[in-house]
Design a protein around this motif. Structure first.
Motif, PDB file in Angstrom:
ATOM      1  N   CYS A  83      10.082   8.527  39.809  1.00 30.68           N
ATOM      2  CA  CYS A  83      11.220   7.955  40.546  1.00 30.68           C
ATOM      3  C   CYS A  83      11.762   6.684  39.925  1.00 30.68           C
ATOM      4  O   CYS A  83      12.809   6.187  40.338  1.00 30.68           O
ATOM      5  CB  CYS A  83      10.850   7.708  42.003  1.00 30.68           C
ATOM      6  SG  CYS A  83       9.901   6.205  42.301  1.00 30.68           S
ATOM      7  N   GLU A 116      15.359   5.481  51.509  1.00 32.49           N
ATOM      8  CA  GLU A 116      15.316   5.356  50.051  1.00 32.49           C
ATOM      9  C   GLU A 116      13.978   5.824  49.494  1.00 32.49           C
ATOM     10  O   GLU A 116      13.922   6.513  48.469  1.00 32.49           O
ATOM     11  CB  GLU A 116      15.577   3.925  49.598  1.00 32.49           C
ATOM     12  CG  GLU A 116      15.545   3.806  48.083  1.00 32.49           C
ATOM     13  CD  GLU A 116      15.796   2.419  47.546  1.00 32.49           C
ATOM     14  OE1 GLU A 116      15.473   2.199  46.358  1.00 32.49           O
ATOM     15  OE2 GLU A 116      16.300   1.549  48.288  1.00 32.49           O
ATOM     16  N   ARG A 139      13.550   8.783  46.758  1.00 29.67           N
ATOM     17  CA  ARG A 139      12.799   8.650  45.512  1.00 29.67           C
ATOM     18  C   ARG A 139      11.690   9.698  45.412  1.00 29.67           C
ATOM     19  O   ARG A 139      11.474  10.308  44.358  1.00 29.67           O
ATOM     20  CB  ARG A 139      12.205   7.248  45.393  1.00 29.67           C
ATOM     21  CG  ARG A 139      13.230   6.173  45.101  1.00 29.67           C
ATOM     22  CD  ARG A 139      12.584   4.793  44.987  1.00 29.67           C
ATOM     23  NE  ARG A 139      13.544   3.810  44.569  1.00 29.67           N
ATOM     24  CZ  ARG A 139      13.960   3.623  43.317  1.00 29.67           C
ATOM     25  NH1 ARG A 139      13.473   4.378  42.355  1.00 29.67           N
ATOM     26  NH2 ARG A 139      14.849   2.701  43.032  1.00 29.67           N
ATOM     27  N   TYR A 158      13.234  13.083  44.623  1.00 26.16           N
ATOM     28  CA  TYR A 158      13.582  13.167  43.206  1.00 26.16           C
ATOM     29  C   TYR A 158      12.317  13.458  42.393  1.00 26.16           C
ATOM     30  O   TYR A 158      12.306  14.332  41.524  1.00 26.16           O
ATOM     31  CB  TYR A 158      14.248  11.868  42.722  1.00 26.16           C
ATOM     32  CG  TYR A 158      14.376  11.843  41.221  1.00 26.16           C
ATOM     33  CD1 TYR A 158      15.468  12.435  40.590  1.00 26.16           C
ATOM     34  CD2 TYR A 158      13.382  11.282  40.428  1.00 26.16           C
ATOM     35  CE1 TYR A 158      15.568  12.453  39.214  1.00 26.16           C
ATOM     36  CE2 TYR A 158      13.469  11.301  39.045  1.00 26.16           C
ATOM     37  CZ  TYR A 158      14.564  11.878  38.442  1.00 26.16           C
ATOM     38  OH  TYR A 158      14.645  11.917  37.078  1.00 26.16           O
ATOM     39  N   LEU A 174      16.369   8.488  37.527  1.00 24.75           N
ATOM     40  CA  LEU A 174      17.029   8.289  38.817  1.00 24.75           C
ATOM     41  C   LEU A 174      17.554   6.865  38.888  1.00 24.75           C
ATOM     42  O   LEU A 174      16.857   5.925  38.530  1.00 24.75           O
ATOM     43  CB  LEU A 174      16.028   8.514  39.957  1.00 24.75           C
ATOM     44  CG  LEU A 174      16.519   8.192  41.371  1.00 24.75           C
ATOM     45  CD1 LEU A 174      17.623   9.157  41.796  1.00 24.75           C
ATOM     46  CD2 LEU A 174      15.364   8.230  42.349  1.00 24.75           C
ATOM     47  N   GLU A 175      18.766   6.740  39.394  1.00 21.31           N
ATOM     48  CA  GLU A 175      19.372   5.426  39.624  1.00 21.31           C
ATOM     49  C   GLU A 175      19.883   5.389  41.065  1.00 21.31           C
ATOM     50  O   GLU A 175      20.713   6.219  41.451  1.00 21.31           O
ATOM     51  CB  GLU A 175      20.523   5.216  38.650  1.00 21.31           C
ATOM     52  CG  GLU A 175      21.223   3.899  38.795  1.00 21.31           C
ATOM     53  CD  GLU A 175      22.382   3.757  37.813  1.00 21.31           C
ATOM     54  OE1 GLU A 175      23.162   2.806  37.995  1.00 21.31           O
ATOM     55  OE2 GLU A 175      22.528   4.585  36.890  1.00 21.31           O
ATOM     56  N   ILE A 176      19.360   4.471  41.854  1.00 20.58           N
ATOM     57  CA  ILE A 176      19.843   4.289  43.223  1.00 20.58           C
ATOM     58  C   ILE A 176      21.077   3.402  43.152  1.00 20.58           C
ATOM     59  O   ILE A 176      21.021   2.287  42.646  1.00 20.58           O
ATOM     60  CB  ILE A 176      18.755   3.658  44.129  1.00 20.58           C
ATOM     61  CG1 ILE A 176      17.501   4.536  44.162  1.00 20.58           C
ATOM     62  CG2 ILE A 176      19.304   3.404  45.537  1.00 20.58           C
ATOM     63  CD1 ILE A 176      17.671   5.901  44.769  1.00 20.58           C
ATOM     64  N   THR A 229      22.409   1.924  49.431  1.00 20.16           N
ATOM     65  CA  THR A 229      21.802   2.469  50.652  1.00 20.16           C
ATOM     66  C   THR A 229      22.558   1.944  51.862  1.00 20.16           C
ATOM     67  O   THR A 229      23.190   0.889  51.806  1.00 20.16           O
ATOM     68  CB  THR A 229      20.317   2.065  50.782  1.00 20.16           C
ATOM     69  OG1 THR A 229      20.232   0.642  50.850  1.00 20.16           O
ATOM     70  CG2 THR A 229      19.490   2.586  49.617  1.00 20.16           C
ATOM     71  N   PHE A 258      23.031   8.019  44.950  1.00 24.55           N
ATOM     72  CA  PHE A 258      22.213   8.013  43.737  1.00 24.55           C
ATOM     73  C   PHE A 258      22.891   8.773  42.609  1.00 24.55           C
ATOM     74  O   PHE A 258      23.832   9.536  42.820  1.00 24.55           O
ATOM     75  CB  PHE A 258      20.831   8.607  44.006  1.00 24.55           C
ATOM     76  CG  PHE A 258      20.848  10.083  44.269  1.00 24.55           C
ATOM     77  CD1 PHE A 258      20.697  11.009  43.242  1.00 24.55           C
ATOM     78  CD2 PHE A 258      21.007  10.568  45.559  1.00 24.55           C
ATOM     79  CE1 PHE A 258      20.710  12.373  43.488  1.00 24.55           C
ATOM     80  CE2 PHE A 258      21.020  11.930  45.827  1.00 24.55           C
ATOM     81  CZ  PHE A 258      20.875  12.837  44.790  1.00 24.55           C
ATOM     82  N   ARG A 302      25.473  13.267  41.075  1.00 25.30           N
ATOM     83  CA  ARG A 302      25.741  12.101  41.919  1.00 25.30           C
ATOM     84  C   ARG A 302      25.897  12.620  43.335  1.00 25.30           C
ATOM     85  O   ARG A 302      26.571  13.618  43.565  1.00 25.30           O
ATOM     86  CB  ARG A 302      27.026  11.388  41.504  1.00 25.30           C
ATOM     87  CG  ARG A 302      26.878  10.601  40.237  1.00 25.30           C
ATOM     88  CD  ARG A 302      28.172   9.873  39.921  1.00 25.30           C
ATOM     89  NE  ARG A 302      28.036   9.151  38.672  1.00 25.30           N
ATOM     90  CZ  ARG A 302      28.012   7.843  38.581  1.00 25.30           C
ATOM     91  NH1 ARG A 302      28.147   7.103  39.659  1.00 25.30           N
ATOM     92  NH2 ARG A 302      27.883   7.252  37.414  1.00 25.30           N
TER      93      ARG A 302
END
Length: 137
Positions: free
Chosen positions: A19, A43, A47, A50, A85-87, A90, A104, A118
């Protein structure tokens, strides 16, 4: 950003977590995948989901999908390698909320080509636990 590779088995607890967290898998998403704990926030669930895609854990994905929107089955494509992964943001989704959103960007590789997904995902609590509801339109 951390990179992850598609696996046929779960990572070792000492491996980096897929993650992208700085924590090792055994102190991050591993306990969630094994059912030893529940995600405290939307979140954290995002994660862990993912990471479940990255390691091929379709059982965890099904368990953490809202009953009303969960598909009958889920077949993960073994040719898809989840890279990072890019958050992006939120909304709510803390331990004090019952709903939340996570935006994300997930980078993947298929057939030697990179792509990205996305999504603005919605999460809700069912029986006290966070679950994935759907993607915002």
């Amino acid at each position: 950003m951390a990179r992850s590779r598609r696996r046929t088995t779960a990572p070792l607890d000492t491996d980096p977590c897929p993650c992208g967290s700085p924590r090792a898998y055994g102190r991050c998403c591993g306990p969630l995948h094994r059912g030893g704990s529940a995600a405290p926030t939307a979140e954290a669930l995002m994660r862990s989901r993912y990471s479940a895609f990255a390691v091929g854990d379709s059982d965890y994905l099904m368990r953490t999908w809202a009953a009303g929107t969960r598909p009958a089955s889920l077949d993960l494509d073994p040719r898809t390698e989840w890279v990072r992964l890019e958050i992006l943001g939120t909304g709510e989704g803390t331990p004090f909320h019952n709903e939340g959103t996570v935006s994300f960007r997930a980078v993947y590789r298929e057939n030697g080509r990179e792509g990205e997904l996305r999504e603005d995902s919605r999460f809700v609590r069912e029986d006290g636990s966070w679950v994935y509801l759907d993607a915002l339109a």
